[in-house]
Enzyme design. Structure first.
Site, PDB file in Angstrom:
ATOM      1  N   GLU A 331       0.815  -1.227   0.000  1.00 44.82           N
ATOM      2  CA  GLU A 331       0.000   0.000   0.000  1.00 44.82           C
ATOM      3  C   GLU A 331       0.849   1.279   0.000  1.00 44.82           C
ATOM      4  O   GLU A 331       0.531   2.243   0.705  1.00 44.82           O
ATOM      5  CB  GLU A 331      -0.958  -0.001   1.199  1.00 44.82           C
ATOM      6  CG  GLU A 331      -1.932  -1.156   1.127  1.00 44.82           C
ATOM      7  CD  GLU A 331      -2.862  -1.229   2.325  1.00 44.82           C
ATOM      8  OE1 GLU A 331      -4.080  -1.268   2.092  1.00 44.82           O
ATOM      9  OE2 GLU A 331      -2.394  -1.259   3.469  1.00 44.82           O
TER      10      GLU A 331
HETATM   11  C1  ACM Z   1      -2.204  -5.514   3.810  1.00 44.62           C
HETATM   12  O1  ACM Z   1      -3.282  -6.011   4.191  1.00 44.62           O
HETATM   13  N1  ACM Z   1      -2.112  -4.217   3.598  1.00 44.62           N
HETATM   14  C2  ACM Z   1      -1.036  -6.342   3.588  1.00 44.62           C
END
Ligand code: ACM
Length: 522
Positions: A331
């Site tokens: 992310e």
């Molecule tokens: C995640 O759930 N951002 C690895």
């Protein structure tokens, strides 16, 4: 006629037969030989045969297996009240833990278990195999064996023969100690629960926007300031190095290897808040206690960033006997794609220079994985182009598809804890997939194993962890251990249900999924 009137009409002798004078004892119930989770590779019950643990039962352990013997005996002493001495093998009768005589096919983690009327013998090639055999034996004991106080017994173990070994070498669980901090004792409790289902890796998510949870001597503010809060603004906390070593050694004694994760370049607000110099503009942001993701980034253009990472990774690697060091990498919405790839490539080299194998969320496949780098798939689809390409180029995968294996997802719309961005996951969904054939274009040989991540934005207590992990964690553990030929929902839910009375005795706050029939409604 009401029950009281009916009882008044019955002769006393009959009343004695129908009125229970004490709560029914579960101790005398012989557990079904086929009720083990994860399902063994082969299991043959010996009809009518039981071994009885008595006041004179001893545990005989080969050199190198004394610790396994002690960890078998200690909880049994508590519940049976028997002395159960652990002494060197061989011995007559009793419970023997032998590092010889196992079939070569069981490998380093498998075992053979034989329960006859006169003895229990577990054979393995390595202590880890004996440990796994002991977990199977544990599940064959009456549930009262899990009591914290002395119970009346008797203590029958069903007779039979098991040869068993894992499908995958990596059977993991992740605990997010960053969003909320969990004490050493809470982590040890979870390790005990994992071990019972033959999980052999505990991935600790040690840093995120909301908290930094491990003391780093060269950057002390990370823990003391960056660790001072949590989601919702609680006091947070962090592990001293001694605390962390305690977790690592507690895990190792239970055949569990800790995988530390420092998430980067995003999920780093706690670090950026702790040191202004880590920020591109030299200004530290405030501590963060919300639940947004993707807003923070280490300053990939600054040389200090890599000095920081080298020192953090160096200190963490020194605390890590296991092979893997997880760099997160998920992310990174605030890092330009080219900067992200260059960053991950450079960080991989830093980790390798400290003697560790890189693990990262599957986003790292957008960089150039080292041949040894392991990518953890957390997507919600069965098709991912960069993961497929990486796998075809040799990258090994840990499978944690969020809509199957994320045990922080709610069971259904009525679940009060957890999240639902990847959907609702009741037990059948958690169990109903094949990690070796899940991603299009990814061969089973590319799969190192499975992991059940538990994110803790909404979780603050061990009771909360219990509720989300049980009964789904054993489902994921079974996918990691058992041959796919044993995969069968009807059989699994029966075996899983049989665990309920044990969890009740152990004080596990499990979710009573309506998909399972729990014996006695337990
Ligand atoms: C995640 O759930 N951002 C690895």
């Amino acid at each position: 006629m009401n029950v009281r009137r009916l009882l008044a009409l019955l002769p006393v002798s009959l009343l004695l037969l129908i009125i229970p004078t004490a709560p029914p004892s579960t101790a005398a119930t012989v557990v079904a030989f086929g009720s083990v989770v994860p399902a063994p590779v082969t299991s043959t019950a010996a009809a009518g045969v039981t071994y009885g643990i008595t006041v004179s039962t001893a545990v005989y352990a080969d050199p190198g297996a004394e610790g396994v013997g002690e960890r078998l005996a200690a909880p049994l002493r508590r519940s049976t009240g028997y002395p159960l001495p652990v002494s060197p093998a061989p011995g007559a009768g009793g419970i023997s833990l032998l590092l010889s005589g196992a079939p070569a096919t069981v490998g380093a983690e498998g075992y053979q278990l034989d329960v006859t009327a006169t003895s229990i013998v577990i054979r393995a090639n390595r202590p880890a195999g004996l440990w796994n055999g002991v977990q199977t034996l544990h599940q064959l004991l009456p549930v009262a064996a899990d009591s914290a106080t002395v119970q009346p017994g008797p203590w029958p173990v069903p007779g039979g023969h098991i040869v068993d070994y894992p499908r995958f070498g990596y059977r993991g669980a992740m605990l997010d100690v960053a969003r909320h901090f969990f004490t050493v004792a809470a982590v040890e409790r979870y390790i005990d629960q994992l071990a019972l289902y033959k999980v052999n890796y505990l991935h600790l998510h040690l840093s995120d926007d909301q908290g930094w949870r491990i003391a780093i001597d060269s950057w002390p503010n990370l823990a003391t300031y960056g660790g001072s809060t949590a989601v919702g603004g609680g006091p947070g906390g962090y592990y001293t190095k001694a605390d962390y070593q305690q977790i690592v050694s507690y895990a190792a004694a239970r055949s569990v290897t800790v995988v530390p994760e420092i998430d980067m370049p995003s999920h780093t607000n706690a670090a950026l808040a702790s040191y202004a110099s880590l920020n591109c503009d030299g200004v530290a942001p405030p501590l963060y206690t919300g639940t947004d993701v993707g807003f923070s980034s280490l300053c990939t253009a600054k040389e200090l960033t890599y000095t920081f990472i080298d020192q953090v990774v160096g200190e963490l690697a020194a605390l890590t006997p296991g092979p893997y060091l997880h760099i997160g990498g998920d992310e990174a919405a605030s890092t330009a794609p080219a900067d992200y790839a260059a960053f991950v490539n450079r960080v991989q080299r830093i980790v390798a220079a400290h003697g560790k194998t890189v693990a990262g969320w599957h986003d790292v496949t957008k960089a150039t994985p080292l041949p040894s780098t392991v990518a953890q798939y957390w997507g919600t689809t069965t098709n991912d182009a960069s993961v497929k390409t990486a796998a075809q180029n040799g990258t090994k995968l840990i499978m944690s598809p969020a809509n199957r294996a994320y045990i922080d997802m709610k069971y259904n719309s009525r679940t009060t804890l957890g999240q639902n961005w990847a959907g609702y996951i009741d037990v059948k969904t958690a169990y109903g997939w094949d990690p070796g054939a899940y991603l299009t274009g990814v061969a089973a040989s590319s799969v190192l194993g499975v992991e059940a991540p538990l994110w803790t934005e909404t979780l603050t207590t061990s009771a909360d962890i219990d509720y989300m992990a049980f009964p789904r964690l054993p489902a994921i553990a079974e996918l990691g251990w058992s041959p796919y030929s044993t995969h069968n929902w009807t059989a699994f839910k029966q075996r899983l249900g049989a665990q309920g009375p044990r969890w009740k005795v152990m004080g596990v706050n499990y979710y009573h999924s309506t998909q399972i029939s729990w014996p006695g409604g337990s």
